[in-house]
Design a protein around this motif. Structure first.
Motif, PDB file in Angstrom:
ATOM      1  N   ASP A 259       1.074  -1.208  -0.087  1.00  0.00           N
ATOM      2  CA  ASP A 259       0.104  -0.061  -0.068  1.00  0.00           C
ATOM      3  C   ASP A 259       0.833   1.025  -0.018  1.00  0.00           C
ATOM      4  O   ASP A 259       1.943   1.388   0.789  1.00  0.00           O
ATOM      5  N   THR A 260       0.672   2.228  -0.737  1.00  0.00           N
ATOM      6  CA  THR A 260       1.500   3.447  -0.945  1.00  0.00           C
ATOM      7  C   THR A 260       1.228   4.483   0.137  1.00  0.00           C
ATOM      8  O   THR A 260       1.933   5.298   0.313  1.00  0.00           O
ATOM      9  N   TYR A 261      -0.073   4.219   0.859  1.00  0.00           N
ATOM     10  CA  TYR A 261      -0.132   5.358   1.584  1.00  0.00           C
ATOM     11  C   TYR A 261       0.260   4.717   3.141  1.00  0.00           C
ATOM     12  O   TYR A 261       0.212   5.483   4.189  1.00  0.00           O
ATOM     13  N   ASN A 262       0.150   3.341   3.287  1.00  0.00           N
ATOM     14  CA  ASN A 262       0.715   2.810   4.748  1.00  0.00           C
ATOM     15  C   ASN A 262       1.712   1.497   4.226  1.00  0.00           C
ATOM     16  O   ASN A 262       0.979   0.476   3.964  1.00  0.00           O
ATOM     17  N   ASN A 263       2.847   1.543   4.330  1.00  0.00           N
ATOM     18  CA  ASN A 263       3.944   0.226   3.672  1.00  0.00           C
ATOM     19  C   ASN A 263       3.539  -0.799   4.917  1.00  0.00           C
ATOM     20  O   ASN A 263       4.110  -1.922   4.614  1.00  0.00           O
ATOM     21  N   LYS A 264       2.797  -0.616   5.851  1.00  0.00           N
ATOM     22  CA  LYS A 264       2.405  -1.935   6.676  1.00  0.00           C
ATOM     23  C   LYS A 264       1.269  -2.599   6.248  1.00  0.00           C
ATOM     24  O   LYS A 264       0.832  -3.565   6.947  1.00  0.00           O
ATOM     25  N   ASN A 265       0.523  -1.998   5.266  1.00  0.00           N
ATOM     26  CA  ASN A 265      -0.488  -2.898   4.578  1.00  0.00           C
ATOM     27  C   ASN A 265       0.272  -3.480   3.345  1.00  0.00           C
ATOM     28  O   ASN A 265       0.680  -3.104   2.627  1.00  0.00           O
ATOM     29  N   ALA A 266       0.010  -4.686   3.294  1.00  0.00           N
ATOM     30  CA  ALA A 266       0.723  -5.407   2.265  1.00  0.00           C
ATOM     31  C   ALA A 266      -0.069  -6.940   1.907  1.00  0.00           C
ATOM     32  O   ALA A 266      -0.562  -7.463   2.817  1.00  0.00           O
ATOM     33  N   ILE A 267       0.335  -7.233   0.769  1.00  0.00           N
ATOM     34  CA  ILE A 267      -0.161  -8.761   0.383  1.00  0.00           C
ATOM     35  C   ILE A 267       1.173  -9.631  -0.296  1.00  0.00           C
ATOM     36  O   ILE A 267       1.806  -8.898  -1.092  1.00  0.00           O
ATOM     37  N   ASN A 268       1.221 -10.682   0.036  1.00  0.00           N
ATOM     38  CA  ASN A 268       2.248 -11.304  -0.661  1.00  0.00           C
ATOM     39  C   ASN A 268       1.872 -12.763  -0.947  1.00  0.00           C
ATOM     40  O   ASN A 268       1.110 -13.410  -0.185  1.00  0.00           O
TER      41      ASN A 268
END
Length: 302
Positions: A259-268
């Motif tokens: 997520d560009t707004y919050n790099n703690k939001n992610a999918i792998n």
């Protein structure tokens, strides 16, 4: 982003041996302001993000690349097909097209052509094409480069409409060979049917499709179900054979979305055994409920 529209269309590189005209990149962006930000804590939202990105990383059935290939083929069919014995015309009376030295413009044209007196449709089912296409092919540092601009290029099939605005450059070894790299500075596109609309802005897209692997990077901003997301992605996918690549069954996969707004939001998403994918998802650094989970790659094959 659905991948139904271009399942049976004419996608030949037959006409890519010619060199057409060029044009300025379109910049008809869609507004993404004042939209609700997608909530990463809700598992049902995450597919809205990773589904289009997986499609943008696919060697086979990549809706964006298929549409660009279609547009280029139609351009060369209309611009120079007669020199090779082809003649293009609209199957429907209300459809039309015209050409200049630089581009072609279509208006709800159900395109078909004749070759040696035999009529061939571009699509097995009615497909209306509208908008403008300009493309230019030329040699650049021992590779053949094709620059293409789509302006309100619209494909209508079976109550589904996709519209594309933007420019791309691709590199191939020869004029009539499949490109080994695509670069897109910006491409705005929408998918819509009678009940649903998805809007996307793709920037800094780099796609390297080889026979048994793909490398993809870029940024995607999207609005779907009235929820907006903005992510960067960096993906590597490998296949054990050409057949597995066409079926989208990876032998190796590393799909990383942030997520560009919050790099703690992610999918792998990574590959496990037996053609299955392991999906991990994080919201503000915490694992989303229901993840990690294992699914079949068939479920992700859009």
């Amino acid at each position: 982003m659905k991948n139904k529209t271009l399942t049976s269309v004419f996608l030949s590189s037959l006409f890519l041996t010619a060199c057409g005209g060029g044009g300025d990149n379109a910049n008809n962006g869609n507004s993404f302001q004042d939209k609700e930000k997608l909530d990463y804590t809700k598992a049902e939202n995450l597919e809205l993000i990773y589904a289009p990105i997986i499609n943008l990383s696919s060697i086979n059935g990549n809706q964006l690349i298929d549409t660009i290939t279609l547009a280029e083929s139609v351009f060369y069919l209309i611009q120079g097909g007669e020199k090779a014995g082809y003649k293009a015309f609209c199957r429907n009376k209300e459809g039309s097209f015209n050409k200049s030295s630089q581009n072609i413009t279509l208006n709800k044209c159900d395109l078909q052509y004749t070759k040696d007196g035999i009529i061939q449709p571009i699509s097995e089912e009615p497909m209306l094409l509208s908008g403008s296409v300009s493309t230019q092919g030329y040699w650049s540092q021992n590779n053949f480069k094709i620059d293409t601009t789509l302006s309100q290029f619209k494909v209508e099939v079976d109550n589904e409409i996709t519209t594309f605005n933007g420019g791309k450059s691709s590199l191939s070894y020869y004029p009539d060979s499949t490109p080994f790299k695509y670069n897109i500075g910006q491409m705005d596109f929408t998918w819509a049917d009678k009940k649903h609309t998805e809007v996307y802005k793709l920037t800094n897209y780099s796609f390297e499709p080889w026979s048994t692997q793909s490398i993809t990077k870029g940024r995607l901003v999207g609005v779907t179900n009235n929820k907006e997301f903005s992510v960067v992605f960096d993906n590597q996918i490998k296949f054990g054979s050409v057949g597995d690549a066409l079926a989208f069954y990876p032998s190796f996969a590393e799909i990383f979305i942030e997520d560009t707004y919050n790099n703690k939001n992610a999918i792998n998403i990574t590959k496990t055994t037996d053609y299955q994918a392991l999906i991990r998802a994080y919201a503000n650094g915490t694992t989303v409920a229901g993840f990690p989970k294992i699914v079949s790659w068939e479920e992700l094959n859009y």
